[in-house]
Design an enzyme around this catalytic site. Sequence first.
Site, PDB file in Angstrom:
ATOM      1  N   SER A 181     -36.891  27.611  24.697  1.00  0.00           N
ATOM      2  CA  SER A 181     -35.664  28.398  24.595  1.00  0.00           C
ATOM      3  C   SER A 181     -35.792  29.819  25.115  1.00  0.00           C
ATOM      4  O   SER A 181     -34.806  30.408  25.533  1.00  0.00           O
ATOM      5  CB  SER A 181     -35.173  28.407  23.144  1.00  0.00           C
ATOM      6  OG  SER A 181     -36.220  28.755  22.265  1.00  0.00           O
ATOM      7  N   HIS A 209     -31.810  22.731  24.530  1.00  0.00           N
ATOM      8  CA  HIS A 209     -31.372  23.359  25.785  1.00  0.00           C
ATOM      9  C   HIS A 209     -31.342  22.399  26.970  1.00  0.00           C
ATOM     10  O   HIS A 209     -30.937  22.788  28.060  1.00  0.00           O
ATOM     11  CB  HIS A 209     -32.263  24.556  26.118  1.00  0.00           C
ATOM     12  CG  HIS A 209     -32.181  25.634  25.085  1.00  0.00           C
ATOM     13  ND1 HIS A 209     -31.194  26.593  25.080  1.00  0.00           N
ATOM     14  CD2 HIS A 209     -32.935  25.872  23.989  1.00  0.00           C
ATOM     15  CE1 HIS A 209     -31.356  27.392  24.039  1.00  0.00           C
ATOM     16  NE2 HIS A 209     -32.409  26.965  23.358  1.00  0.00           N
ATOM     17  N   LYS A 241     -24.697  24.275  21.853  1.00  0.00           N
ATOM     18  CA  LYS A 241     -25.067  24.923  23.120  1.00  0.00           C
ATOM     19  C   LYS A 241     -24.223  24.295  24.238  1.00  0.00           C
ATOM     20  O   LYS A 241     -23.049  24.587  24.329  1.00  0.00           O
ATOM     21  CB  LYS A 241     -26.571  24.852  23.302  1.00  0.00           C
ATOM     22  CG  LYS A 241     -27.213  25.844  22.318  1.00  0.00           C
ATOM     23  CD  LYS A 241     -28.671  25.704  22.075  1.00  0.00           C
ATOM     24  CE  LYS A 241     -29.067  26.765  21.027  1.00  0.00           C
ATOM     25  NZ  LYS A 241     -30.306  26.446  20.334  1.00  0.00           N
TER      26      LYS A 241
END
Length: 399
Positions: A181, A209, A241
Amino acid sequence: MSVSLDQELGNRLSIIGTAGLRRVQEAWGSPQAPLRCTPQGEYLNFSSNDYLGLANHPRVRSALSRGAARWGCGAGAAHLLGGHTTEHAELEEELAGFVGRQRALLFGSGYLANVGVIGALVERGDAIFQDRLNHASLIDGALGSRAVFKRYRHADVAQLAELLAADSARHRLVVTDGVFSMDGDVAPLEQIVTVCRQRDAWLMVDDAHGFGVLGDTGAGSVAGAGLSVNEVPVLMATLGKALGTAGAFVAGSDALIDYLIQRARTFVYSTAAPAAVAAATREALRVVQEEPQRRERLHELVRRFRAGAAQAGLPLLPSSTPIQPLLLGGVERLLAWRDALREAGILAGAIRPPTVPRGTARLRITLTAAHTAGQVDRLLETLAAIASRETTAGAQVPA
Ligand SMILES: *Cc1c(COP(=O)(O)O)cnc(C)c1O
């Protein structure tokens, strides 16, 4: 004489502040987007994990309102006590299908998922192995599990192999971020899978991610590496996200999910997310599948940023994902760059210890499909100007 709580905390805060490590919350006055408003004005935003620009997408937004009209606001209970709706169940089925696994289980957040899954899978007498740069929630999960906890150097599969070879715990769980990250690099998943197979270790990947961003269909780093549930039995990803909503899920075999329903404490003892949020996530998942051009555009912007940054001699890290940190080293230098960017109306995350190791403070720039090429160019021009001013001033580059 005893010190009052507030006196003691005041002392601790001043130590944090003196080191330049004090964090402050800022309240924004507009939705997540490339342009954000504060009372001080408008900023070009490069600090968001809304990689596909779905957090304020009209289809996702209206799915949330329709969901609220149909289901109301709160779920009112944990999943096992009446909070689970057909909306949650359908989302779980769709997520499982999307990542090619038998089943999926929703959690309130990625943090809760990681703590709950690790706590459920290992116990005293077991061992857990993690990359040093894994997300804090994975580390906290391991610390709370009572299993022996070992960390290997970042992406160092040889060291992982050594640690596994020297260990005789009953069960061994290896855990890695799919995409790191704060660095943006992708874990060496195929090699980790090989070592896990040789040493009979279980593997869990946190794809917070990678999910929505990597792989031909957006199914993430595990799919992107061509790995299946046999090789990566535990896959976790977040929905706040790239999917633009909130929450997280774990996907795997029927047995894994059934067991987590029995034993993952952060699942059992936490109120289900609102069904309306599940409805919004279902719509976001449809957009991910129907609009691959969002992913293509994002990767195009990543290439554009890297080419421009390399040309300007900026301190890039080896990342091919939308996380494009500039490694600045010392905290003072980082804050100078952040403030200069801010003055130019641009925002990027200033990441300092303890989030990253000492001496590796960085500007965390993240790109999204909602940015324009012109906005990326403006960022590049501003960064290049800051770098050249620094060179002219003869500033030291702290180690
Ligand atoms: C953001 C993140 C999490 C936590 O997910 P939340 O849904 O924000 O709690 C977990 N792991 C990684 C790698 C992350 O980046």
